[in-house]
Design a protein around this motif. Structure first.
Motif, short mmCIF file in Angstrom:
data_model
loop_
_atom_site.label_atom_id
_atom_site.label_comp_id
_atom_site.label_asym_id
_atom_site.label_seq_id
_atom_site.Cartn_x
_atom_site.Cartn_y
_atom_site.Cartn_z
N MET A 27 -9.78 5.05 -2.82
CA MET A 27 -9.75 5.12 -1.36
C MET A 27 -8.84 6.24 -0.90
N TYR A 28 -9.13 6.81 0.28
CA TYR A 28 -8.35 7.95 0.70
C TYR A 28 -6.95 7.57 1.10
N CYS A 29 -6.67 6.28 1.39
CA CYS A 29 -5.30 5.86 1.68
C CYS A 29 -4.43 6.02 0.45
N GLN A 30 -4.98 5.70 -0.73
CA GLN A 30 -4.24 5.93 -1.95
C GLN A 30 -3.97 7.40 -2.16
N SER A 31 -4.96 8.23 -1.83
CA SER A 31 -4.78 9.67 -1.92
C SER A 31 -3.71 10.14 -0.96
N ALA A 32 -3.68 9.55 0.24
CA ALA A 32 -2.69 9.95 1.23
C ALA A 32 -1.29 9.63 0.76
N MET A 33 -1.09 8.43 0.17
CA MET A 33 0.23 8.08 -0.32
C MET A 33 0.63 8.97 -1.48
N PHE A 34 -0.31 9.30 -2.35
CA PHE A 34 -0.03 10.20 -3.45
C PHE A 34 0.37 11.57 -2.93
N ALA A 35 -0.30 12.02 -1.86
CA ALA A 35 -0.01 13.34 -1.31
C ALA A 35 1.42 13.41 -0.79
N GLN A 36 1.99 12.29 -0.34
CA GLN A 36 3.35 12.30 0.14
C GLN A 36 4.34 12.46 -1.00
N LEU A 37 3.99 11.95 -2.20
CA LEU A 37 4.92 11.91 -3.29
C LEU A 37 4.90 13.17 -4.15
N SER A 38 3.80 13.88 -4.11
CA SER A 38 3.70 15.07 -4.95
C SER A 38 2.92 16.15 -4.22
N PRO A 39 3.29 17.42 -4.44
CA PRO A 39 2.56 18.49 -3.77
C PRO A 39 1.14 18.59 -4.26
N SER A 40 0.27 19.09 -3.40
CA SER A 40 -1.13 19.23 -3.76
C SER A 40 -1.29 20.30 -4.82
N PRO A 41 -2.32 20.18 -5.65
CA PRO A 41 -2.56 21.21 -6.66
C PRO A 41 -2.89 22.53 -6.01
N SER A 42 -2.67 23.59 -6.75
CA SER A 42 -2.95 24.91 -6.21
C SER A 42 -4.42 25.03 -5.89
N PRO A 43 -4.76 25.61 -4.76
CA PRO A 43 -6.16 25.71 -4.37
C PRO A 43 -6.91 26.69 -5.24
N LYS A 76 -6.29 4.69 7.62
CA LYS A 76 -7.29 3.65 7.83
C LYS A 76 -6.62 2.30 8.13
N LYS A 77 -5.49 2.04 7.47
CA LYS A 77 -4.75 0.82 7.75
C LYS A 77 -4.20 0.85 9.17
N PHE A 78 -3.77 2.03 9.61
CA PHE A 78 -3.27 2.21 10.98
C PHE A 78 -4.38 1.87 11.98
N VAL A 79 -5.59 2.35 11.71
CA VAL A 79 -6.72 2.08 12.60
C VAL A 79 -7.03 0.58 12.66
N LYS A 80 -7.03 -0.06 11.51
CA LYS A 80 -7.31 -1.50 11.48
C LYS A 80 -6.25 -2.30 12.22
N THR A 81 -4.99 -1.89 12.07
CA THR A 81 -3.90 -2.58 12.78
C THR A 81 -4.05 -2.42 14.29
N LEU A 82 -4.43 -1.21 14.72
CA LEU A 82 -4.65 -0.98 16.15
C LEU A 82 -5.81 -1.83 16.65
N GLY A 83 -6.84 -1.97 15.81
CA GLY A 83 -7.97 -2.82 16.18
C GLY A 83 -7.56 -4.27 16.38
N LEU A 84 -6.68 -4.76 15.52
CA LEU A 84 -6.20 -6.14 15.65
C LEU A 84 -5.33 -6.31 16.89
N ASP A 85 -4.51 -5.30 17.19
CA ASP A 85 -3.57 -5.41 18.31
C ASP A 85 -4.24 -5.29 19.67
N LEU A 86 -5.23 -4.40 19.78
CA LEU A 86 -5.78 -4.09 21.10
C LEU A 86 -7.24 -4.48 21.30
N PHE A 87 -8.01 -4.61 20.22
CA PHE A 87 -9.46 -4.75 20.37
C PHE A 87 -10.02 -5.96 19.63
#
Length: 377
Positions: A1-17, A336-347
């Motif tokens: 899932m891209y959330c796992q990718s997002a957390m990984f991106a915070q911990l290590s720099p992206s590979p060279s393009p 995506k977790k942020f979006v789901k939490t917003l959905g629970l809070d407001l919608f």
């Protein structure tokens, strides 16, 4: 899932393009007092638009003199540098697990064939792009279609990016010898300048006709570009009346239409053109974020989640602005977790409505004047 990718991106720099993907990679920029992560206490909002400046000017609110090598999210306000090359690489990583964004309605195939024929009649071509994503809103076949024809590049929605970004893009295209005009199709900013430039670029047309003993004719200019970048709105502003159908959604214009602007200029309004297959999914996600592709092409929750992760990495916004607006912490950097939490809070648990709210807020400029791309090095 891209959330796992997002957390990984915070911990290590992206590979060279890889060299194949360098076309959309962009430079670093340093900002003062920007926060890229959630702080322990609710932060205060601070967003104001700088005064209008011409290309080449300097915005005193930005400081590009100091740099550091910090990457990822930090917990305290600090001078931070966003590495746009790494962000672009991370977007590609995040999109791998998502359904590909593709949209190619039947009228586009028909229009592409007609456009190639109409190009033979054009004296000058006006290509319109979205100023927030100028690199992602140009067709890969554009250069081949236009050949040596005279060309004007229009970056529409200039009111939705900062003056600093505007100046950077102006310098970038000037170095390439491309004439660029920044416009706001809704308010008409830049429209008259565009009309004058089109006439001046094609001014030699009637000179050559006179040499051949022919009567003068109107300059023919074709306006082309991706869906929903503001082509029809610009024509309506030039004509000072609504001649071409225009609405804030892709796919409204479905047929080519020549319209006359006074005695000296004929304009061709054309449907938005997209490639049959979008191979660059980082670009496709940005098209979805900016509403430059049909809604049926993407999942709202996925796209809004990617947007949240992007905004958290952009110093003009950061996690603080997201918290200030929605009163939700960006837990682990997962959009995506942020979006789901917003959905629970407001919608009432409706993630689709929550995603629609986030995307609408971005498209309406609620996060400020944000460009999602920078000029390549």
């Amino acid at each position: 899932m891209y959330c796992q990718s997002a957390m990984f991106a915070q911990l290590s720099p992206s590979p060279s393009p890889s060299p194949a993907n360098l076309s959309h990679f962009v430079h670093r920029r340093t900002f003062r007092n920007s926060t890229l992560a959630v702080s322990a206490s609710p932060p205060s909002a601070n967003s104001s638009r700088p005064p209008i400046q011409i290309a080449g000017g300097k915005d005193s609110t930005l400081d590009a003199t100091k740099k550091n090598d910090s990457k990822g999210f930090t917990l305290e306000p600090n001078e931070e540098e966003i590495d746009w090359m790494n962000l672009e690489s991370d977007i590609r990583l995040w999109t791998r697990a998502l359904r590909p964004v593709q949209w190619y309605p039947g009228h586009i195939m028909k229009t592409e064939k007609e456009l190639r024929e109409q190009l033979k009649l054009m004296d000058v071509v006006i290509e319109v792009r979205d100023a927030r994503i100028p690199l992602s809103t140009t067709h890969p076949k554009m250069d081949a279609w236009l050949g040596n024809r005279k060309r004007i590049l229009v970056l529409n929605r200039e009111d939705m990016i900062s003056n600093d970004d505007r100046n950077d893009w102006a310098r970038y295209f000037a170095k390439q010898g491309i004439k660029v005009i920044f416009t706001n199709g809704k308010l008409g900013v830049g429209a008259m300048k565009l009309g004058r430039l089109a006439k001046s670029l094609a001014g030699d047309v009637n000179g050559k006709r006179r040499e051949k003993g022919l009567l003068p004719r109107s300059v023919r200019a074709g306006i082309i570009g991706y869906p929903n970048v503001g082509k029809s709105s610009l024509i309506n502003r030039l004509l000072k009346r609504k001649i071409c159908a225009a609405a804030p959604r892709p796919g409204v214009t479905r047929e080519m239409k020549w319209v006359k602007l006074g005695d000296g200029l004929d304009l061709l309004d054309s449907p938005g053109m997209l490639p049959m297959r979008i191979d660059d999914q980082a670009a496709a996600i940005k098209l979805a974020i900016c509403d430059d592709i049909g809604e049926k092409a993407y999942d709202f929750t996925d796209v809004a989640g990617i947007l949240v992760q992007m905004l958290a990495r952009i110093p003009e916004v950061g996690s603080r602005a997201l918290y200030n607006r929605y009163k939700i912490q960006l837990d682990g950097g997962c959009g995506k977790k942020f979006v789901k939490t917003l959905g629970l809070d407001l919608f009432g648990g409706d993630s689709h409505q929550a995603a629609f709210r986030i995307l609408s807020d971005f498209r309406k400029g609620k996060f400020g004047y944000i460009s999602l791309e920078r000029p390549p090095l």
